[in-house]
Design an enzyme around this catalytic site. Structure first.
Site, short mmCIF file in Angstrom:
data_model
loop_
_atom_site.label_atom_id
_atom_site.label_comp_id
_atom_site.label_asym_id
_atom_site.label_seq_id
_atom_site.Cartn_x
_atom_site.Cartn_y
_atom_site.Cartn_z
N GLU A 61 -60.57 -70.51 4.77
CA GLU A 61 -59.68 -69.67 5.57
C GLU A 61 -58.80 -70.56 6.45
O GLU A 61 -59.27 -71.52 7.06
CB GLU A 61 -60.51 -68.73 6.44
CG GLU A 61 -59.68 -67.84 7.37
CD GLU A 61 -60.53 -67.00 8.30
OE1 GLU A 61 -60.03 -65.98 8.79
OE2 GLU A 61 -61.71 -67.38 8.55
N LYS B 58 -57.34 -59.85 4.80
CA LYS B 58 -58.50 -59.73 5.69
C LYS B 58 -58.49 -58.35 6.31
O LYS B 58 -57.50 -57.95 6.94
CB LYS B 58 -58.46 -60.82 6.77
CG LYS B 58 -59.73 -60.91 7.60
CD LYS B 58 -59.71 -62.16 8.48
CE LYS B 58 -61.05 -62.35 9.20
NZ LYS B 58 -61.06 -63.59 10.01
N CYS C 275 -63.95 -64.37 5.54
CA CYS C 275 -64.77 -64.63 6.71
C CYS C 275 -65.46 -63.39 7.30
O CYS C 275 -66.44 -62.90 6.74
CB CYS C 275 -63.91 -65.33 7.76
SG CYS C 275 -64.87 -66.16 9.07
#
Length: 511
Positions: A264, A339, A373
């Site tokens: 990321e 995300k 993440c």
């Protein structure tokens, strides 16, 4: 006799017919005149030899399963047996169909109790997966229904069989082998007085089915993953960063890897030139490199013949800033992912906004998912991806402290167990002293697995050395996931109580 018996599962041959006929007559004692003719068996073997299976015990036919392939979109669920099989010539069989249709299964009475029927059903499932067919469907008899017909409707009878309040020798067996009742059909098989001519339309869904049907591209069993544990450091310019990207792509592709995964926000070193701006303006400046990096990654994917998961990068869409990444396939095509859950720091410092796109991606190694993440800490997302057919989940992450890393790793490992999949996590290490909000990094990249006998006892296939720039090359076997799904010590996906709860997307994916 059973202890010393030699059991062989194989394809049926025309020369097996006389033994086959004897087994059929013994198996269908209530309908002794209902057996396949030699001409019909010859036709089935000629048209679809792979679909005609038998079990031989000490050179004697003990059981058989016959099937055809149909284009089920051309049929209604209310069909009868004769119309779906296409008569004695099996005219409905087509190699271009989408469903494996079972037309008969029987076990010689002498060999019942040896779980031979289960072997035949499992062989059918493997054939369905191998041929990339959508499902197995057939009409099942309910031979004990005649004993309860005066007091129970077919639906009531089926419900009691499901609750094991009534045992039906056919339906109880089919339910125990992961088939579900799709519909009750009236008048399915003429002359089936035991079932009162009712039948249960049974279905087993192939979770590995892909619409493309291109077996050459969809049957890769062992997939090699390459993970980049990226060192955060200042680069002289954009070209220097690209050179480092190419080094890792070149190195990992030289080991014939199928995927390379970057972390990321791995391109954060480029924010150094915007360090005189506030954090929100600096991240928007970094986003100006995203389109250029996408084109670079697409070029590398083609040139080095590898699928690249680019980690993530900031991208401005109108007034909003998103954390996004790309799957760059080796055929030149690409997909974008977002995300979904933004951390408090991303929102307060950079004004990031969560995305709306939750979906799997087709690759030449099957369906994959990518979550950035923090997203892996929400179990709903991987479960939705698994329901869409995901076998490998990639998680590019960025964590500054060891406790932040532990949250990602522990949750990722749980997702591997819950969803019977592999999870690959890759992060960055090192320091960026001249970049605000990005000064320290902690990571230990890894490939995580379910926890059962076919996998490492600790659920970790491999992991990199903590806080050291490196690559991790790992082979994962997709067939082990199939074995786990069907024969695991526990079966998380099969044992879900869908009668109590369900999970679904509330929004359609948006670009």
């Amino acid at each position: 006799m059973i202890d010393s018996a030699k059991i062989e599962l194989r394809n049926l041959q025309v020369q097996d017919y006389e033994e086959l006929k004897e087994s059929m007559i013994k198996s269908y004692h209530s309908m002794p005149h209902e057996y396949w003719t030699k001409k019909e068996i010859k036709t089935l073997i000629r048209k679809f030899p792979e679909g005609q299976l038998c079990i031989e015990i000490d050179n004697k036919i003990a059981g058989c399963a016959l099937s055809i392939i149909v284009d089920y979109d051309k049929f209604d669920d209310n069909h009868d047996y004769d119309s779906i099989i296409g008569g004695e010539n099996f005219s409905t069989h087509t190699a271009n169909g989408n469903v494996l249709y079972g037309i008969d299964v029987f076990i010689h009475p002498e060999y019942r109790g040896m779980r031979l029927g289960r072997r035949l059903y499992e062989a059918r499932k493997e054939l369905c997966e191998h041929l990339n067919l959508k499902s197995i469907i057939f009409g099942g008899r309910i031979p004990n229904y005649s004993k309860f017909a005066s007091e129970l409707t077919p639906k009531q009878y089926i419900d009691k069989v499901k609750l094991q309040e009534i045992h039906d020798p056919v339906l109880s067996f089919q339910l125990s082998n992961d088939f579900h009742v799709k519909k009750v059909i009236k008048g399915y098989l003429s002359g089936d007085h035991e079932s009162k001519e009712f039948a249960t339309l049974m279905e087993w869904n192939n979770i590995y089915y892909t619409k493309s049907g291109n077996l050459v591209k969809s049957t890769k069993t062992v997939v090699r993953l390459g993970l980049v544990q990226w060192q955060m450091r200042l680069f002289k310019n954009y070209e220097a960063l690209v050179s480092q990207i190419e080094f890792f792509v070149d190195t990992i592709s030289s080991y014939q890897s199928d995927f390379v995964l970057f972390p990321e926000l791995f391109n954060a070193p480029l924010m150094a030139e915007f360090n005189h701006l506030n954090e929100a303006e600096a991240i928007r400046g970094l986003s100006e490199y995203t389109d250029r990096l996408l084109e670079t990654f697409r070029e590398f994917a083609i040139n080095y013949n590898i699928n690249i998961i680019t980690g993530s990068m900031p991208q401005a869409v109108g007034d909003h800033m998103y954390n996004v990444g790309f799957l760059c396939r080796r055929d030149g095509s690409y997909e974008r992912f977002e995300k979904i859950h933004i951390t408090p720091a991303e929102e307060s410092a950079w004004g990031m906004k969560g995305g709306n796109q939750v979906q799997t991606f087709d690759t030449d190694c099957g369906k994959i998912g990518v979550l950035i993440c923090y997203d892996v800490e929400f179990p709903e997302l991987p479960r939705i991806l698994k329901d869409q057919g995901m076998n490998i989940l990639f998680v590019p992450f960025m964590t500054d402290t060891q406790n932040g890393y532990s949250r990602v790793k522990i949750c990722a490992q749980a997702r591997a167990v819950e969803n019977e999949c592999y999870v690959a996590i890759a992060g960055s290490v090192g320091n960026l002293p001249k970049v605000a909000n990005m000064d320290i990094q902690y990571a230990q990249s890894a490939v995580l697995t379910p926890s059962d006998f076919a996998f490492p006892v600790n659920g970790i296939k491999a992991e990199a050395t903590p806080n050291t720039e490196s690559t991790l090359l790992v082979d994962v076997d997709l067939d082990l996931l199939k074995e786990l799904h069907n024969f695991g010590s526990v079966r998380n996906l099969k044992d879900r109580r869908k009668d109590l709860y369900s999970l679904k997307l509330r929004k359609k994916n948006k670009s």
